[in-house]
Design an enzyme around this catalytic site. Structure first.
Site, short mmCIF file in Angstrom:
data_model
loop_
_atom_site.label_atom_id
_atom_site.label_comp_id
_atom_site.label_asym_id
_atom_site.label_seq_id
_atom_site.Cartn_x
_atom_site.Cartn_y
_atom_site.Cartn_z
NE ARG A 212 -0.38 0.91 4.82
CZ ARG A 212 -0.75 0.84 6.08
NH1 ARG A 212 -1.80 0.11 6.40
NH2 ARG A 212 -0.10 1.50 7.02
CG ASN A 280 8.21 2.19 0.69
OD1 ASN A 280 8.07 3.40 0.74
ND2 ASN A 280 7.22 1.35 1.01
N GLY A 282 8.45 0.91 6.31
CA GLY A 282 8.79 1.75 7.46
C GLY A 282 7.61 1.81 8.41
CG LEU A 289 14.07 9.50 25.23
CD1 LEU A 289 14.21 8.25 24.34
CD2 LEU A 289 15.38 10.29 25.21
CG ASN A 291 5.81 9.57 28.28
OD1 ASN A 291 6.10 9.56 29.47
ND2 ASN A 291 5.24 10.60 27.68
CG ASN A 339 8.15 15.57 13.78
OD1 ASN A 339 7.86 16.71 14.14
ND2 ASN A 339 7.41 14.86 12.96
CE1 TYR A 345 9.23 6.92 10.19
CE2 TYR A 345 9.54 9.29 10.26
CZ TYR A 345 9.19 8.15 9.57
OH TYR A 345 8.81 8.24 8.25
N1 LIG Z 1 3.65 9.21 4.33
C1 LIG Z 1 4.55 10.15 4.60
O1 LIG Z 1 4.22 11.33 4.67
C2 LIG Z 1 6.00 9.79 4.79
C3 LIG Z 1 6.88 10.83 5.08
C4 LIG Z 1 8.23 10.54 5.26
C5 LIG Z 1 8.68 9.23 5.12
N2 LIG Z 1 7.81 8.24 4.84
C6 LIG Z 1 8.36 6.88 4.71
O2 LIG Z 1 7.93 6.32 3.48
C7 LIG Z 1 7.79 4.90 3.63
C8 LIG Z 1 6.40 4.47 3.22
O3 LIG Z 1 5.46 5.20 4.00
P1 LIG Z 1 3.86 5.08 3.81
O4 LIG Z 1 3.30 6.37 4.23
O5 LIG Z 1 3.54 4.52 2.48
O6 LIG Z 1 3.55 4.02 4.99
P2 LIG Z 1 2.42 2.89 5.06
O7 LIG Z 1 2.29 2.58 6.51
O8 LIG Z 1 1.20 3.28 4.29
O9 LIG Z 1 3.13 1.66 4.31
C9 LIG Z 1 4.26 1.02 4.83
C10 LIG Z 1 4.26 -0.41 4.37
O10 LIG Z 1 5.41 -1.06 4.94
C11 LIG Z 1 5.00 -2.33 5.37
N3 LIG Z 1 5.88 -2.85 6.42
C12 LIG Z 1 5.96 -2.41 7.70
N4 LIG Z 1 6.82 -3.17 8.38
C13 LIG Z 1 7.29 -4.11 7.54
C14 LIG Z 1 8.20 -5.18 7.67
N5 LIG Z 1 8.78 -5.47 8.84
N6 LIG Z 1 8.46 -5.97 6.59
C15 LIG Z 1 7.86 -5.69 5.39
N7 LIG Z 1 6.98 -4.70 5.22
C16 LIG Z 1 6.70 -3.90 6.28
C17 LIG Z 1 3.58 -2.12 5.89
O11 LIG Z 1 2.86 -3.34 5.99
C18 LIG Z 1 3.02 -1.17 4.85
O12 LIG Z 1 2.40 -1.86 3.78
C19 LIG Z 1 8.14 4.60 5.08
O13 LIG Z 1 9.51 4.24 5.18
C20 LIG Z 1 7.90 5.92 5.78
O14 LIG Z 1 8.66 6.04 6.96
C21 LIG Z 1 6.47 8.48 4.68
#
Ligand SMILES: NC(=O)c1ccc[n+]([C@@H]2O[C@H](COP(=O)([O-])OP(=O)(O)OC[C@H]3O[C@@H](n4cnc5c(N)ncnc54)[C@H](O)[C@@H]3O)[C@@H](O)[C@H]2O)c1
Length: 440
Positions: A212, A280, A282, A289, A291, A339, A345
């Protein structure tokens, strides 16, 4: 989640009201579509100082498919070659070149200033070239109307065509949500690209966290660019993962990336090796910190950073990552600015930046592999839809484009890093954040 404010300012009464109140005026961004793959309008090529790369740059700009027109009254793109600005006095030429044309640029336009790395031996050259960074970042903040400004540094001795993939990306709708960025190229020669519409054809790419959000969009853009994609996500997300895979003709690999045998399972799923590895996946487990229990700290570090280091190391040393491969990791502006409630994070995402900067040069020297990162800002996904309303609105508006980005904006940046023509793009962290004020 729909951005209702962006919709409101797109209507005449909404625009009137929000202008009267002095509120932000986000312009709808023009992104890549099959029908409009390029900027619509000519390109202006300007020079400040005595450039040694004028001819090479002209060739590269011609290759972008845009019409270069020195008299363009309403340019869609402006490229200012400032590589020859070696003294503070020369900065006046930067002003003289752009001041008369900046107002005439079409909405959704692109300004790219070309510089060269600041010298460690000539502090006058260094001052002048570093000045370009402040200049471009300020220009990005003031041009408005969905336009962007970037600085690309081309080192002396760069291979012919080294800058082509970068200029193609920056001078196109694909970089709609990238602004105020500084990209420093290496001298590496680009690997050949047979078909610019499908630069990844014949290549295999693996995207983690692809069921997703941003990951699904990255998979989709890499498939659009011709790659065979392996989509990986946790077994609990298998239904969504299989749907994504079916839609893209991709291979689904349900796997927790933190599993001890993750790299071996990835290698088994890619018998001909991997050309592109996109980290990707995450998670966030926010708490201040004071808590934060150790398990919340550890989960985030493990998924966002440790597993990235482990799998990259193992796939590189086992030779699963093919020669000329591309590794793209995902940082965040939280890893740059920090943040509240995100010490875990932000530490993990800053760690990703450390990894990229250290490994990039070595991986390129040893195996021709590049290692880069995207650092998304506020992107409209399920992750950010869960953010409380007030903070969400602040996140959306506190950037030069006054709106959130879309997953595809991050995906386009990943695709640029991933393509064979981007060999000179290495060790870079590209913020895809609309020039967010956080960590600016
Ligand atoms: N959405 C934002 O505004 C934003 C901003 C900065 C960074 N990011 C980074 O972009 C990336 C994607 O973010 P997103 O918003 O699409 O998040 P999301 O939560 O919609 O999707 C993350 C996906 O990673 C998968 N995942 C989590 N842990 C996993 C694991 N151990 N093994 C395999 N898959 C795993 C989840 O199941 C999920 O499908 C992340 O690394 C996030 O930190 C997002």
């Amino acid at each position: 989640m729909a951005d209702r404010y962006l919709h409101l300012t797109g209507t005449a009464p909404g625009r009137f009201l929000t202008r009267r109140l002095g509120l932000p005026q986000p312009a709808p961004l023009r992104r890549w579509t099959l029908e409009t793959p390029r900027l619509e309008g000519p390109l202006l090529h300007l020079t400040a100082g005595d450039s040694a790369i004028s001819d090479e740059l002209a060739k590269v700009l011609a290759a972008t498919g845009l019409t270069v027109d020195a008299q363009a009254a309403r340019p869609a793109g402006i490229v200012l070659d400032a590589t020859g600005v070696t003294s503070v006095r020369g900065l006046a030429e930067v002003h003289a070149a752009l001041h008369p044309v900046v107002r005439s640029q079409a909405p959704g336009g692109r300004i790219v200033v070309i510089g060269t790395p600041p010298s460690s031996e000539d502090h006058h050259q260094a001052a002048a070239q570093q000045a370009l960074e402040g200049f471009v970042r300020s220009l990005g903040k003031e041009i408005g109307r969905g336009s962007t400004a970037q600085l690309v540094r081309i080192p002396a001795g760069a291979a012919p065509g080294a800058a082509e993939s970068t200029l193609r990306f920056l001078l196109s709708p694909r970089s709609a949500y990238v602004s105020g960025q500084v990209i420093e190229l290496t001298t590496a020669a680009p690997d050949p690209v047979a078909d610019q519409d499908a630069p990844l054809s014949g290549r295999t790419a693996l995207v983690t966290g692809a069921a997703r959000g941003i990951g699904a969009s990255v998979a989709s853009v890499l498939a659009r660019d011709g790659a065979h994609v392996i989509v990986l996500d946790v077994p609990q997300a298998q239904d969504d993962l299989v749907r994504t895979a079916d839609r893209l003709g991709a291979t689904a690999l349900p796997l927790d990336i933190t599993a001890p045998d993750a790299a071996a399972r990835i290698a088994a799923a890619a018998p001909d090796g991997l050309d592109v590895l996109v980290h990707n996946a995450g998670i966030t487990r926010d708490r201040r910190l004071a808590n934060m229990p150790a398990d919340r700290w550890a989960q985030v570090i493990d998924v966002n950073l440790d597993s990235v280091l482990r799998t990259t190391d193992e796939l590189l040393t086992s030779g699963t990552l093919n020669r000329g491969g591309r590794v793209v990791a995902t940082a965040s502006i939280a890893g740059i600015a920090g943040n509240n409630g995100q010490t875990n994070y932000a530490a993990s995402k800053a760690g990703v930046i450390g990894l990229v900067r250290s490994l990039g040069p070595r991986a390129a020297a040893e195996r021709g592999v590049t290692v880069n990162a995207v650092a998304p800002g506020f992107i409209e996904t399920k992750m950010t839809a869960a953010v409380p309303l007030f903070i969400r609105e602040a996140g959306r508006r506190m950037n030069s484009l006054s709106q959130g980005g879309l997953p595809v904006d991050v995906a386009e940046a990943v695709a640029w890093f991933a393509q064979p023509g981007s060999a000179a793009v290495n060790g870079q962290v590209l913020r895809v954040c609309g020039q967010s004020l956080l960590g600016a």
